[in-house]
Design a protein around this motif. Structure first.
Motif, mmCIF file in Angstrom:
data_model
loop_
_atom_site.group_PDB
_atom_site.id
_atom_site.type_symbol
_atom_site.label_atom_id
_atom_site.label_comp_id
_atom_site.label_asym_id
_atom_site.label_seq_id
_atom_site.Cartn_x
_atom_site.Cartn_y
_atom_site.Cartn_z
ATOM 1 N N ALA A 87 0.802 -1.229 0.000
ATOM 2 C CA ALA A 87 0.000 0.000 0.000
ATOM 3 C C ALA A 87 0.831 1.274 0.000
ATOM 4 O O ALA A 87 0.458 2.263 0.610
ATOM 5 C CB ALA A 87 -0.961 0.006 1.178
ATOM 6 N N GLU A 88 1.958 1.276 -0.722
ATOM 7 C CA GLU A 88 2.801 2.469 -0.733
ATOM 8 C C GLU A 88 2.923 3.118 -2.107
ATOM 9 O O GLU A 88 2.553 4.254 -2.286
ATOM 10 C CB GLU A 88 4.199 2.142 -0.186
ATOM 11 N N LEU A 89 3.480 2.399 -3.090
ATOM 12 C CA LEU A 89 3.852 3.024 -4.351
ATOM 13 C C LEU A 89 3.676 2.053 -5.511
ATOM 14 O O LEU A 89 3.936 0.859 -5.372
ATOM 15 C CB LEU A 89 5.327 3.450 -4.274
ATOM 16 N N VAL A 90 3.239 2.582 -6.650
ATOM 17 C CA VAL A 90 3.202 1.801 -7.879
ATOM 18 C C VAL A 90 4.088 2.512 -8.894
ATOM 19 O O VAL A 90 4.084 3.745 -8.980
ATOM 20 C CB VAL A 90 1.761 1.610 -8.413
ATOM 21 N N LYS A 91 4.874 1.735 -9.635
ATOM 22 C CA LYS A 91 5.828 2.299 -10.590
ATOM 23 C C LYS A 91 5.763 1.510 -11.898
ATOM 24 O O LYS A 91 5.616 0.302 -11.897
ATOM 25 C CB LYS A 91 7.247 2.215 -10.016
ATOM 26 N N LEU A 92 5.886 2.235 -13.007
ATOM 27 C CA LEU A 92 5.974 1.621 -14.331
ATOM 28 C C LEU A 92 7.284 2.055 -14.970
ATOM 29 O O LEU A 92 7.621 3.238 -14.972
ATOM 30 C CB LEU A 92 4.808 2.061 -15.232
ATOM 31 N N SER A 109 5.692 6.997 -11.498
ATOM 32 C CA SER A 109 5.280 6.339 -10.264
ATOM 33 C C SER A 109 4.263 7.216 -9.537
ATOM 34 O O SER A 109 4.122 8.403 -9.838
ATOM 35 C CB SER A 109 6.484 6.071 -9.368
ATOM 36 N N MET A 110 3.588 6.589 -8.592
ATOM 37 C CA MET A 110 2.579 7.328 -7.840
ATOM 38 C C MET A 110 2.386 6.682 -6.479
ATOM 39 O O MET A 110 2.364 5.455 -6.353
ATOM 40 C CB MET A 110 1.260 7.350 -8.608
ATOM 41 N N ASP A 111 2.226 7.507 -5.480
ATOM 42 C CA ASP A 111 1.929 7.058 -4.126
ATOM 43 C C ASP A 111 0.467 6.620 -4.084
ATOM 44 O O ASP A 111 -0.430 7.361 -4.504
ATOM 45 C CB ASP A 111 2.165 8.209 -3.153
ATOM 46 N N ILE A 112 0.218 5.411 -3.598
ATOM 47 C CA ILE A 112 -1.166 4.927 -3.513
ATOM 48 C C ILE A 112 -1.577 4.634 -2.075
ATOM 49 O O ILE A 112 -2.589 3.978 -1.835
ATOM 50 C CB ILE A 112 -1.398 3.699 -4.424
ATOM 51 N N HIS A 113 -0.805 5.163 -1.141
ATOM 52 C CA HIS A 113 -1.103 4.983 0.278
ATOM 53 C C HIS A 113 -2.455 5.614 0.609
ATOM 54 O O HIS A 113 -2.743 6.735 0.221
ATOM 55 C CB HIS A 113 0.012 5.632 1.116
ATOM 56 N N ASN A 114 -3.290 4.866 1.288
ATOM 57 C CA ASN A 114 -4.609 5.316 1.755
ATOM 58 C C ASN A 114 -5.609 5.600 0.637
ATOM 59 O O ASN A 114 -6.568 6.339 0.841
ATOM 60 C CB ASN A 114 -4.488 6.555 2.655
#
Length: 161
Positions: A87-92, A109-114
């Protein structure tokens, strides 16, 4: 699943290709550890579909399903999706490999926390679009800078014969 993802755009190979278009074979991978904010299919589709749409709309790419589906293939396009920490970060990372030429890399990349389910899906779509825009921009700059000089960048005027 991969046939579905790449079959959508495979029909583009019948079109006449302009002199600046690269024909590539996409290869998608995902590393998510044991974390599933969405199903693997949803994560892959959200990223890959949006990236391929953006790349082809930019006019720099045509997508081949495999090396046998096109008469001419310029290289491979790797779409590597990474989920970092639960639940922290997704990266391509998009990596364009052109034999006898440079390798071009673009990331987003993008933070997806919460984030909730729908927001996570939109984050996956965002990184697909953003990484593709960045790769298109790199190629546009390269083509602009090499218009007056001969470039080693592979180009094709059409796919016939």
């Amino acid at each position: 699943m991969m046939r579905y993802l790449f079959g959508i755009l495979g029909c583009l190979l019948t079109a006449v290709v302009n002199a600046e278009t690269l024909v590539v074979v996409p290869h998608a991978s995902i590393e998510n550890g044991n974390w599933y904010p969405l199903t693997k299919a949803e994560m892959t589709r959200a990223v890959v579909d949006t990236a391929l749409v953006e790349l082809t709309e930019g006019g720099h790419f045509l997508i081949a399903q495999d090396t046998n589906s096109a008469k001419v293939v310029d290289g491979d396009l790797n779409l590597d999706i990474f989920l970092i920490g639960p639940a922290e970060l997704v990266k391509l990372t998009l990596t364009l490999h052109l034999p006898d030429d440079a390798t071009y890399v673009s990331t987003a990349s993008m933070d997806i926390h919460n984030l909730d389910y729908q927001e996570i899906y939109k984050a996956f779509e965002y990184i697909g679009t953003e990484a593709a825009k960045r790769l298109n921009s790199k190629l546009a700059v390269l083509k602009f800078n090499t218009n007056s000089n001969e470039s080693s960048l592979t180009r094709h005027s059409d796919l016939s014969d």
